[in-house]
Design a protein around this motif. Structure first.
Motif, PDB file in Angstrom:
ATOM      1  N   LEU A  91       0.844  -1.201   0.000  1.00  0.00           N
ATOM      2  CA  LEU A  91       0.000   0.000   0.000  1.00  0.00           C
ATOM      3  C   LEU A  91       0.883   1.255   0.000  1.00  0.00           C
ATOM      4  CD1 LEU A  91      -2.628  -1.228   2.626  1.00  0.00           C
ATOM      5  CD2 LEU A  91      -2.922  -1.099   0.141  1.00  0.00           C
ATOM      6  N   PHE A  92       0.291   2.394  -0.363  1.00  0.00           N
ATOM      7  CA  PHE A  92       1.074   3.638  -0.404  1.00  0.00           C
ATOM      8  C   PHE A  92       1.161   4.245   1.000  1.00  0.00           C
ATOM      9  CE2 PHE A  92      -1.281   3.373  -4.478  1.00  0.00           C
ATOM     10  CZ  PHE A  92      -0.197   3.106  -5.296  1.00  0.00           C
ATOM     11  N   SER A  93       2.338   4.750   1.322  1.00  0.00           N
ATOM     12  CA  SER A  93       2.517   5.396   2.628  1.00  0.00           C
ATOM     13  C   SER A  93       2.078   6.855   2.543  1.00  0.00           C
ATOM     14  CB  SER A  93       3.987   5.329   3.038  1.00  0.00           C
ATOM     15  OG  SER A  93       4.230   6.267   4.066  1.00  0.00           O
ATOM     16  N   ASN A  94       1.284   7.277   3.504  1.00  0.00           N
ATOM     17  CA  ASN A  94       0.848   8.681   3.559  1.00  0.00           C
ATOM     18  C   ASN A  94       1.739   9.519   4.471  1.00  0.00           C
ATOM     19  OD1 ASN A  94      -1.306   8.288   1.844  1.00  0.00           O
ATOM     20  ND2 ASN A  94      -2.748   7.838   3.490  1.00  0.00           N
ATOM     21  N   LYS A  95       2.886   8.953   4.874  1.00  0.00           N
ATOM     22  CA  LYS A  95       3.740   9.612   5.866  1.00  0.00           C
ATOM     23  C   LYS A  95       4.059  11.074   5.494  1.00  0.00           C
ATOM     24  CE  LYS A  95       8.114   8.361   6.329  1.00  0.00           C
ATOM     25  NZ  LYS A  95       9.275   7.508   6.512  1.00  0.00           N
ATOM     26  N   TYR A  96       4.593  11.257   4.292  1.00  0.00           N
ATOM     27  CA  TYR A  96       4.983  12.618   3.874  1.00  0.00           C
ATOM     28  C   TYR A  96       3.758  13.498   3.607  1.00  0.00           C
ATOM     29  CZ  TYR A  96       9.331  10.109   3.223  1.00  0.00           C
ATOM     30  OH  TYR A  96      10.420   9.316   3.426  1.00  0.00           O
ATOM     31  N   LEU A  97       2.734  12.839   3.088  1.00  0.00           N
ATOM     32  CA  LEU A  97       1.498  13.565   2.780  1.00  0.00           C
ATOM     33  C   LEU A  97       0.889  14.125   4.062  1.00  0.00           C
ATOM     34  CD1 LEU A  97      -0.007  14.100   0.199  1.00  0.00           C
ATOM     35  CD2 LEU A  97      -1.124  11.892   0.412  1.00  0.00           C
ATOM     36  N   LEU A  98       0.891  13.318   5.118  1.00  0.00           N
ATOM     37  CA  LEU A  98       0.290  13.769   6.376  1.00  0.00           C
ATOM     38  C   LEU A  98       1.107  14.894   7.014  1.00  0.00           C
ATOM     39  CD1 LEU A  98      -0.932  10.371   7.878  1.00  0.00           C
ATOM     40  CD2 LEU A  98      -2.305  12.162   6.825  1.00  0.00           C
ATOM     41  N   GLN A  99       2.455  14.777   6.903  1.00  0.00           N
ATOM     42  CA  GLN A  99       3.304  15.870   7.415  1.00  0.00           C
ATOM     43  C   GLN A  99       2.958  17.163   6.683  1.00  0.00           C
ATOM     44  OE1 GLN A  99       7.284  14.479   6.629  1.00  0.00           O
ATOM     45  NE2 GLN A  99       7.276  13.033   8.325  1.00  0.00           N
ATOM     46  N   SER A 100       2.788  17.012   5.374  1.00  0.00           N
ATOM     47  CA  SER A 100       2.524  18.170   4.537  1.00  0.00           C
ATOM     48  C   SER A 100       1.151  18.771   4.852  1.00  0.00           C
ATOM     49  CB  SER A 100       2.606  17.705   3.073  1.00  0.00           C
ATOM     50  OG  SER A 100       2.468  18.770   2.225  1.00  0.00           O
ATOM     51  N   VAL A 101       0.146  17.900   4.958  1.00  0.00           N
ATOM     52  CA  VAL A 101      -1.219  18.364   5.224  1.00  0.00           C
ATOM     53  C   VAL A 101      -1.289  19.040   6.599  1.00  0.00           C
ATOM     54  CG1 VAL A 101      -3.561  17.517   5.709  1.00  0.00           C
ATOM     55  CG2 VAL A 101      -2.363  16.764   3.646  1.00  0.00           C
ATOM     56  N   GLU A 102      -0.519  18.519   7.535  1.00  0.00           N
ATOM     57  CA  GLU A 102      -0.519  19.134   8.864  1.00  0.00           C
ATOM     58  C   GLU A 102       0.029  20.570   8.800  1.00  0.00           C
ATOM     59  OE1 GLU A 102       1.061  16.654  11.925  1.00  0.00           O
ATOM     60  OE2 GLU A 102       0.995  18.289  13.390  1.00  0.00           O
TER      61      GLU A 102
END
Ligand code: NAD
Length: 449
Positions: A91-102
């Motif tokens: 599955l795709f990791s949302n790690k960077y996306l979540l940091q960015s969205v925060e």
């Protein structure tokens, strides 16, 4: 309306430039200070056709910063295109996306006007309505609705034609939290497209599954053609190109991506199939086609290796093409790099050349792989040559004379049929994939899927 773009990489910087070219004031953000500096100096951060021209022409409307706050406060809509690497489970990791969205959410909390956040990165279905919305709402201290919009809007582009694909899209896909958010995004796209593409608006999760489905369907067509190639290679008298050319004329099927050659690679295709299968598994559903597509793809490398083993006379092996396709320097999931490393780790003398990807390839190639300075050098040095990627340069630069001068007749595996068969068969042992012969029939064992 002012726009911001978070992540100025292979997809983000072309999007920022296209938006600026259509009259929007655009401010980009990246963690990479070099990319930010380049944009502010009017230079393209990545190598992509037409990108430098667009940046040069529309410089006055395009700038970049390291500061999320500066970008979000200066804009009404924020596109997020940061990496979503694959996890071990596929599955795709949302790690960077979540940091960015925060970070975006925190900046939105400082303003009092409506803001739309558009996720463009590829995500696992369920992400936008789930943890992305939750993170955004918590950080911005707003609820998605009248004062805060959330869209999922992937780009259907291919590296090497990103700008063109963005200007002339087949369709615009808008996953929307609500009508206000979708209307705003559709307005932007209507202004940016040079054509009048159909727009499909839907909820966030339908858009997420649509995105992965498009890529996996395309790869299924590729694997179908490669499966036929394997069968034809074992069927004396048959030729896969003749077959796929005819199949593609059926309007229910179509000829695009129905071309047999080597395994597909690159940053998107292989991992999207894996992700679809992983998603199905997680949900308790089945994605047999995605699994078979991937298995057939891996089998193509095995087919090629079998053929190389049969033709190998112990002399040097040349590989032409290290990018995962023509027109790009990207070597992620590159069949050329994988083949060179595999053969060199078996102790074979391997030399390689690529018109654009050598710098990237050097970072991942085994040390004992020899890098050639030209197509000519690679052809000249090889007893067995594999033309793995159909760079147009190869058809022009590979000379019959180079083969004529060789002491022993070279073998050439021409995976994409770039060389003229009638002419080159006179000077080398030319092999096209997917052409049936008695020899292949006896010696190759197909992989059971
Ligand atoms: N490249 C493609 O062909 C393609 C096609 C379709 C979808 N996608 C998707 O788009 C997304 C981005 O892909 P890409 O190829 O542009 O990646 P990329 O690695 O080329 O660019 C990503 C950029 O984001 C920056 N970045 C990383 N974390 C950041 C953060 N927290 N804040 C700000 N910037 C940050 C990086 O420095 C980099 O410049 C991925 O989800 C990918 O799957 C890519």
């Amino acid at each position: 309306m002012k726009l911001s773009v978070i992540g100025l990489g292979k997809l983000g910087s072309p999007l920022a430039a296209v938006l600026a070219s259509k009259g929007y004031e655009v401010i980009g953000v990246d963690l990479n200070s070099d990319f930010v500096k380049k944009i502010n100096e009017g230079r393209a951060p990545v190598d992509e056709p037409q990108l430098q021209n667009l940046i040069t022409e529309h410089r006055t409307r395009l700038k970049a910063t390291l500061s999320y706050q500066e970008a979000v406060l200066a804009s009404d809509v924020t596109f997020v295109i940061v990496p979503t690497p694959s996890e071990k489970n596929g599955l795709f990791s949302n790690k960077y996306l979540l940091q960015s969205v925060e970070e975006i959410g925190r900046a939105i909390a400082l303003k009092n006007t409506y803001h739309l956040v558009v996720i463009t990165s590829t995500v696992t279905p369920g992400s936008c309505q789930g943890e992305i919305r939750e993170t955004l709402e918590k950080a911005s201290q707003r609820e998605v609705g009248s004062n805060l919009g959330l869209c999922y809007n992937p780009e259907f582009i291919a590296l090497g034609t990103v700008v063109c694909n963005m200007l002339y899209p087949d369709m615009i896909l808008v996953g929307e939290s609500d009508k206000q958010a979708g209307d705003l995004l559709e307005t932007i796209y209507r202004q940016c497209s040079e054509n009048t593409p159909p727009v499909r608006r839907m909820n966030l999760i339908n858009a997420e599954i649509t995105k992965i489905s498009v890529n996996t369907y395309v790869t299924t067509k590729i694997s179908y053609a490669n499966m036929l190639s394997d069968i034809c290679q074992h069927l004396p008298g048959s030729d896969v190109n003749v077959v796929t050319d005819a199949i593609g004329l059926d309007s229910r099927i179509g000829s695009k991506y129905l071309k047999a050659a080597v395994a597909f690679g690159g940053p998107c295709f292989p991992r999207d199939n894996v992700a679809l299968a992983a998603l199905a598994n997680k949900l308790g559903a089945r994605a047999d086609i995605a699994i078979a597509t991937q298995a057939i793809n891996q089998h193509q490398n095995l087919r090629l290796l079998h053929l190389i083993e049969k033709l190998d006379n112990g002399g040097p092996i040349g590989i032409l093409g290290l990018s995962y396709k023509p027109g790009t320097y990207v070597v992620e999931e590159s069949q050329g790099v994988a083949l060179a490393n595999r053969l060199s780790s078996q102790g074979k003398k391997v030399s390689v050349f690529d018109p654009m990807a050598l710098n990237e390839a050097k970072k991942v190639l085994n040390q004992n792989v020899e890098i050639c300075a030209s197509t000519f050098e690679c052809v000249e040095s090889a007893d067995l040559l594999v033309i793995l990627i159909p760079w147009p340069e190869f058809a022009k630069e590979i000379q019959m004379e180079t083969f004529r001068k060789k002491a022993t007749k070279a073998s050439v595996i021409d995976c994409w049929r770039v060389l003229n068969e009638a002419a080159f068969s006179e000077v080398c042992h030319l092999i096209y994939l997917g052409v049936g012969s008695e020899v292949e029939n006896k010696s190759l064992t197909p992989l059971t899927v």
